[in-house]
Design an enzyme around this catalytic site. Structure first.
Site, mmCIF file in Angstrom:
data_model
loop_
_atom_site.group_PDB
_atom_site.id
_atom_site.type_symbol
_atom_site.label_atom_id
_atom_site.label_comp_id
_atom_site.label_asym_id
_atom_site.label_seq_id
_atom_site.Cartn_x
_atom_site.Cartn_y
_atom_site.Cartn_z
ATOM 1 C CB VAL A 1 7.997 69.343 36.370
ATOM 2 C CG1 VAL A 1 8.662 67.996 36.848
ATOM 3 C CG2 VAL A 1 8.928 70.406 36.493
ATOM 4 C CB VAL B 1 18.160 69.914 46.036
ATOM 5 C CG1 VAL B 1 19.479 70.696 46.269
ATOM 6 C CG2 VAL B 1 17.337 70.206 47.566
ATOM 7 N N GLY C 1 13.116 82.870 29.662
ATOM 8 C CA GLY C 1 12.532 81.977 30.593
ATOM 9 C C GLY C 1 13.241 81.243 31.783
ATOM 10 C CD GLU D 1 8.750 80.828 39.385
ATOM 11 O OE1 GLU D 1 7.711 81.134 39.383
ATOM 12 O OE2 GLU D 1 9.518 79.796 39.747
ATOM 13 C CE LYS E 1 16.178 75.099 44.560
ATOM 14 N NZ LYS E 1 16.467 75.998 43.411
HETATM 15 N N1 NAP Z 1 9.749 74.051 36.554
HETATM 16 C C1 NAP Z 1 11.001 73.851 36.868
HETATM 17 O O1 NAP Z 1 12.127 74.163 36.322
HETATM 18 C C2 NAP Z 1 11.211 73.074 38.196
HETATM 19 C C3 NAP Z 1 12.226 72.712 38.709
HETATM 20 C C4 NAP Z 1 12.621 72.270 39.985
HETATM 21 C C5 NAP Z 1 11.180 71.828 40.866
HETATM 22 N N2 NAP Z 1 10.086 72.322 40.257
HETATM 23 C C6 NAP Z 1 9.065 71.957 41.091
HETATM 24 O O2 NAP Z 1 7.970 71.202 40.344
HETATM 25 C C7 NAP Z 1 6.666 71.312 40.622
HETATM 26 C C8 NAP Z 1 5.935 71.804 39.357
HETATM 27 O O3 NAP Z 1 6.596 72.718 38.870
HETATM 28 P P1 NAP Z 1 5.787 73.152 37.280
HETATM 29 O O4 NAP Z 1 6.727 74.365 36.623
HETATM 30 O O5 NAP Z 1 5.662 71.932 36.657
HETATM 31 O O6 NAP Z 1 4.525 74.157 37.764
HETATM 32 P P2 NAP Z 1 3.470 74.237 36.794
HETATM 33 O O7 NAP Z 1 3.773 74.438 35.472
HETATM 34 O O8 NAP Z 1 2.692 75.373 37.255
HETATM 35 O O9 NAP Z 1 2.436 72.814 36.778
HETATM 36 C C9 NAP Z 1 1.672 72.766 37.723
HETATM 37 C C10 NAP Z 1 0.292 71.992 37.401
HETATM 38 O O10 NAP Z 1 -0.536 71.636 38.232
HETATM 39 C C11 NAP Z 1 -1.638 71.888 38.612
HETATM 40 N N3 NAP Z 1 -2.229 72.141 39.761
HETATM 41 C C12 NAP Z 1 -1.764 72.895 40.680
HETATM 42 N N4 NAP Z 1 -2.351 72.587 41.801
HETATM 43 C C13 NAP Z 1 -3.595 71.837 41.530
HETATM 44 C C14 NAP Z 1 -4.572 71.239 42.184
HETATM 45 N N5 NAP Z 1 -4.839 71.795 43.363
HETATM 46 N N6 NAP Z 1 -5.474 70.556 41.460
HETATM 47 C C15 NAP Z 1 -5.337 70.502 40.260
HETATM 48 N N7 NAP Z 1 -4.324 70.842 39.451
HETATM 49 C C16 NAP Z 1 -3.286 71.592 40.235
HETATM 50 C C17 NAP Z 1 -1.711 73.279 37.774
HETATM 51 O O11 NAP Z 1 -2.892 73.738 37.105
HETATM 52 P P3 NAP Z 1 -3.058 75.311 37.009
HETATM 53 O O12 NAP Z 1 -1.992 75.527 36.144
HETATM 54 O O13 NAP Z 1 -4.428 75.412 36.668
HETATM 55 O O14 NAP Z 1 -2.894 75.743 38.405
HETATM 56 C C18 NAP Z 1 -0.372 72.911 36.742
HETATM 57 O O15 NAP Z 1 -1.273 72.383 35.445
HETATM 58 C C19 NAP Z 1 6.808 72.590 41.766
HETATM 59 O O16 NAP Z 1 6.663 72.168 42.982
HETATM 60 C C20 NAP Z 1 8.082 73.265 41.276
HETATM 61 O O17 NAP Z 1 8.785 73.745 42.494
HETATM 62 C C21 NAP Z 1 9.973 72.974 39.090
#
Ligand code: NAP
Length: 434
Positions: free
Chosen positions: A14, A134, A191, A194, A209
């Site tokens: 994201v 949400v 994809g 999870e 949500k």
């Molecule tokens: N993906 C979706 O479709 C979606 C939809 C709705 C909401 N969301 C929400 O959006 C948020 C992000 O989702 P995402 O899919 O983008 O997750 P993601 O791909 O896992 O990205 C998170 C990034 O943040 C980094 N990170 C996490 N904790 C960290 C820390 N303490 N210090 C430094 N870097 C840190 C991670 O690094 P590492 O990989 O090294 O841990 C990763 O690069 C989540 O809250 C998710 O629930 C996502």
């Protein structure tokens, strides 16, 4: 021209797309806002590498520790897209208390830490927007918060989880060998699910949500632990086939929030697999799509439909929040004030619905009479009853549907029925959308 400085914490799926959208829309936003939105800083464990891959200019600060964004001078808006809870919570609280505005996509953070976040925002006179938390790309929270300002929201319910919807809808007209497990594998390969789908399948993701929706509408936290929640794992292929073929219905995992506004707000909140009539719009929501139904006092019934996840839709909602915040900042809008309502959660045992029950009973005289008597003693009347003449492993399948009944009464009868020696423990219960 004024410049508004934005920092993005988390350069994952994201975060990267958020950065791309911010950069590629800079000119359009400048034209619409009469101000510049500048990406001032990013934070990620791998910030340097990600920033290089995104082609960020050297002026963008790269940090490994997201918490530093809360104290980096000059940042107006902090975007939290880290995921998880500890680091996001520390960053969100420090940012809000320090007077920075927050955008987050993190339903887990919001549903577990609402009160603390609200207090921190009050302390710092800051705003917190969370559209992406949400139903991903569907702009339902902004609509609930702003577009329905003249309404009382009486109900918000719908399909809030793409993984379970992908599984249930792909089983609808699939081949005879398709099962919940094969549909899950397919969703993972595409994809949409999870690696560990527990939160989705158990309904907990939807409950978080519903919790966010309740907090937005009442100003009060409703922790997910207080939201009655059943997932989809108990549903069998036979239930789907029977529902489609005989009841003209199909199962969907529905998150439900009903609000009865009086001196206090009486809330009904739950997540249940529910049989939806095929002519209902929710039955047409398939694959990874989400749909949120809203019942508003004056706008009446509405449906919001779209993609509930994925980098594009989610980042679209995140950037929409940034844009709205910029408008607030430029218009010097006062920080959002909401007096938390007095809320009473209606025990889920009192929630009323028609039910579907599939049982396996021994094929001998008197068994059906005992089953119907258990329901009758609790005032639950049967709408339809179907007994197959093809015995299965655990007995003869019997499918009952009831007229609307309180869950507590229904579950009481069910306990009694399952204790009968002539009835197997194996069973499926689904709510039915009235
Ligand atoms: N993906 C979706 O479709 C979606 C939809 C709705 C909401 N969301 C929400 O959006 C948020 C992000 O989702 P995402 O899919 O983008 O997750 P993601 O791909 O896992 O990205 C998170 C990034 O943040 C980094 N990170 C996490 N904790 C960290 C820390 N303490 N210090 C430094 N870097 C840190 C991670 O690094 P590492 O990989 O090294 O841990 C990763 O690069 C989540 O809250 C998710 O629930 C996502």
């Amino acid at each position: 021209m004024r410049t508004i400085h934005v920092a993005v914490a988390g350069l994952g799926h994201v975060g990267r797309e958020t950065v791309r959208l911010l950069l590629s829309n800079r000119e359009r936003f400048r034209a619409r806002l009469g101000a510049d939105i500048e990406l001032a800083a990013v934070a990620d464990r791998d910030a340097a590498r990600e920033a290089k891959a995104l082609g960020l200019p050297p002026s963008v600060l790269r940090l490994r520790d997201p918490l530093k964004l809360a104290t980096t001078p000059g940042i107006d808006i902090v975007v939290e897209v880290l995921g998880g809870i500890d680091a996001p919570k520390a960053l969100a609280l420090a940012s809000l208390k320090g007077g920075r505005h927050l955008v987050t996509a993190n339903k887990r953070l919001l549903s577990h830490c609402w009160e603390e976040l609200r207090r921190a925002a009050n302390k710092g006179s800051s705003r917190m927007y969370f559209e992406a938390s949400v139903a991903g790309g569907i702009p339902v929270l902004q609509a609930l918060d702003n577009s329905f300002a003249a309404n009382r929201i009486e109900a918000v319910y719908g399909i809030l989880n793409g993984t379970t919807n992908y599984i249930l809808s792909s089983l609808e007209h699939s081949g005879p060998n398709a099962t919940m497990a094969t549909a899950l594998k397919e969703a993972q390969a595409a994809g949409f699910a999870e690696k560990d789908p527990t939160m989705d399948l158990s309904g907990q993701d939807s409950a978080q949500k519903v919790s966010v929706l309740a907090a937005l509408l009442t100003g009060r936290a409703l922790p997910p632990s207080k939201i009655a929640c059943r997932g989809i794992t108990g549903i069998e292929r036979e239930d789907i086939d029977f529902a489609l073929g005989t009841l003209s219905r199909t199962p969907r995992l529905l998150g439900v929030l009903r609000l009865d506004w009086g001196k206090k707000v009486r809330l009904e909140a739950h997540v249940f697999p529910t049989l939806v009539p095929l002519e209902h719009p929710l039955a047409a929501v398939r694959r990874q799509y989400n749909a949120v139904m809203v019942k508003a006092s004056h706008a009446d019934d509405l449906m919001f439909y779209g993609k509930g996840a994925g980098p594009g839709p989610t980042a679209s909602a995140v950037v929409g929040d940034i844009f709205m915040l910029c408008r607030d900042i430029l218009g010097s809008a006062p920080a959002r004030t909401q007096t938390p309502a007095t809320v009473e959660l209606i025990p889920v045992s009192e929630s009323v619905s028609p039910y579907y029950l599939r049982l396996f009973a021994q094929d001998k005289p008197g068994v059906l009479a005992k089953i119907t008597a258990s329901l009758g003693r609790r005032g639950i009347s049967i709408s339809t009853i179907h007994q197959s003449d093809v015995p299965a492993k655990d007995g003869v399948p019997v499918v009952l549907t009831t007229h609307p009944a309180a869950l507590g009464s229904f579950e009481g009868a069910l306990r009694e029925i399952l204790a009968l020696g002539s009835v197997s423990r194996r069973h499926t219960v689904l709510r039915m959308l009235a």
